[in-house]
Design a protein around this motif. Structure first.
Motif, PDB file in Angstrom:
ATOM      1  N   TYR A  10      -4.810  54.217 -70.191  1.00 47.77           N
ATOM      2  CA  TYR A  10      -4.844  55.647 -70.230  1.00 47.77           C
ATOM      3  C   TYR A  10      -6.291  56.354 -70.383  1.00 47.77           C
ATOM      4  O   TYR A  10      -6.733  57.109 -69.706  1.00 47.77           O
ATOM      5  N   GLY A  45       8.927  54.420 -72.645  1.00 52.26           N
ATOM      6  CA  GLY A  45       7.778  54.192 -71.938  1.00 52.26           C
ATOM      7  C   GLY A  45       7.756  55.455 -70.990  1.00 52.26           C
ATOM      8  O   GLY A  45       7.627  55.145 -69.748  1.00 52.26           O
ATOM      9  N   LEU A 110       9.415  50.504 -67.445  1.00 57.32           N
ATOM     10  CA  LEU A 110       9.304  49.944 -68.687  1.00 57.32           C
ATOM     11  C   LEU A 110       9.654  48.338 -68.665  1.00 57.32           C
ATOM     12  O   LEU A 110       8.768  47.429 -69.316  1.00 57.32           O
TER      13      LEU A 110
HETATM   14  C1  LIG Z   1       4.112  50.800 -66.097  1.00 62.96           C
HETATM   15  S1  LIG Z   1       4.004  52.308 -67.110  1.00 62.96           S
HETATM   16  C2  LIG Z   1       5.419  53.427 -66.670  1.00 62.96           C
HETATM   17  C3  LIG Z   1       5.131  54.959 -67.093  1.00 62.96           C
HETATM   18  C4  LIG Z   1       6.310  55.720 -66.662  1.00 62.96           C
HETATM   19  N1  LIG Z   1       7.607  55.442 -66.815  1.00 62.96           N
HETATM   20  C5  LIG Z   1       6.346  56.075 -65.094  1.00 62.96           C
HETATM   21  O1  LIG Z   1       6.737  55.287 -64.346  1.00 62.96           O
HETATM   22  O2  LIG Z   1       5.138  56.832 -64.993  1.00 62.96           O
HETATM   23  C6  LIG Z   1       4.827  51.674 -68.587  1.00 62.96           C
HETATM   24  C7  LIG Z   1       4.538  52.569 -69.906  1.00 62.96           C
HETATM   25  O3  LIG Z   1       5.405  51.903 -71.112  1.00 62.96           O
HETATM   26  C8  LIG Z   1       4.726  52.093 -72.170  1.00 62.96           C
HETATM   27  N2  LIG Z   1       4.904  51.044 -73.006  1.00 62.96           N
HETATM   28  C9  LIG Z   1       4.781  49.743 -73.267  1.00 62.96           C
HETATM   29  N3  LIG Z   1       5.386  49.124 -73.976  1.00 62.96           N
HETATM   30  C10 LIG Z   1       5.932  49.963 -74.587  1.00 62.96           C
HETATM   31  C11 LIG Z   1       6.925  49.835 -76.093  1.00 62.96           C
HETATM   32  N4  LIG Z   1       7.118  48.588 -76.648  1.00 62.96           N
HETATM   33  N5  LIG Z   1       7.462  50.877 -76.324  1.00 62.96           N
HETATM   34  C12 LIG Z   1       7.182  52.156 -75.783  1.00 62.96           C
HETATM   35  N6  LIG Z   1       6.474  52.318 -74.635  1.00 62.96           N
HETATM   36  C13 LIG Z   1       5.863  51.183 -74.171  1.00 62.96           C
HETATM   37  C14 LIG Z   1       3.088  52.074 -71.814  1.00 62.96           C
HETATM   38  O4  LIG Z   1       2.362  52.620 -72.600  1.00 62.96           O
HETATM   39  C15 LIG Z   1       3.338  52.799 -70.414  1.00 62.96           C
HETATM   40  O5  LIG Z   1       3.193  54.266 -70.561  1.00 62.96           O
END
Ligand SMILES: C[S@@+](CC[C@H](N)C(=O)[O-])C[C@H]1O[C@@H](n2cnc3c(N)ncnc32)[C@H](O)[C@@H]1O
Length: 199
Positions: A10, A45, A110
């Motif tokens: 980010y 996520g 996610l």
């Molecule tokens: C590929 S991005 C997708 C973001 C959103 N879902 C989108 O499609 O725009 C994956 C997201 O999952 C978050 N993330 C990764 N591992 C996570 C966890 N264990 N718990 C919560 N969020 C997580 C990351 O920070 C990121 O924002």
């Protein structure tokens, strides 16, 4: 992947998943199903919150969770700017406890973002965060990649992981962002009640 990894994505704006709009498949689902049961939805996520805001617009009490503090900050700012109401909180969905069990859980990029070795943790987290009898709606990313994120999956893997706990209510190939056309599969699962569990 660590919190630091995601936060850096980010901070450096290396966010190819960020399309500036909610998942087209979710938009179409909510338009076609205006009278869904339940009131609360968890979006783990959630990134900058496009999907969270789409659920909020559809009348749900929508909660977005993300491990990256910047995602949560942007989610809150954009939701305020849109004049919508939704809750955002920074946490690790795989390892932390929900504030309460949700009626709906929405998956969108996610499952493919975490390490494949963490997928059992993911299934257990969904079971912790979702009510028995609740709905699990997923936009799955069916790519072959093994060197992610994103890490690919198959329908067969999804079936093996989720069918022991959920009944599949519907399945379809959704409208997608242009660069994901034909690579997504939506699965709408209904979580069994304890008395419906077969094993
Ligand atoms: C590929 S991005 C997708 C973001 C959103 N879902 C989108 O499609 O725009 C994956 C997201 O999952 C978050 N993330 C990764 N591992 C996570 C966890 N264990 N718990 C919560 N969020 C997580 C990351 O920070 C990121 O924002």
């Amino acid at each position: 992947m660590s919190q630091q990894y995601w936060e850096e994505r980010y901070q450096t704006r290396e966010m190819p998943w960020e399309k500036g709009a909610p998942s087209p498949g979710l938009v179409d689902f909510l338009t076609s199903n205006p009278n869904l049961p339940g009131e609360t939805v968890c979006v783990p996520g959630c990134g900058t919150g496009h999907d969270v805001r789409e659920w909020a617009k559809a009348g749900f009490r929508a909660y977005g969770y993300d491990i990256a503090p910047s995602a949560i900050r942007l989610g809150r700012e954009r939701t305020r700017a849109a004049g919508l109401q939704a809750e955002f909180r920074q946490l690790d969905f795989l390892r932390e406890e929900p504030p309460f069990p949700f009626d709906w859980l929405f998956e969108h990029t996610l499952f493919c973002a975490i390490q494949p070795i963490e997928r059992e943790l993911y299934v257990n987290a969904v079971l912790r965060w979702l009510k028995p009898g609740g709905h699990f709606l997923a936009v799955n990313y069916l790519i072959p990649d093994r060197d992610g994120p994103p890490f690919g999956t198959t329908r067969q893997e999804l079936w093996q992981r989720f069918s022991p706990h959920f009944d599949l209510q519907a399945e379809w190939v959704p409208r997608s962002y242009p660069n994901r056309t034909g690579l997504e599969l939506m699965l709408w699962w209904h979580r069994r009640l304890p008395e419906e569990q077969v094993n």
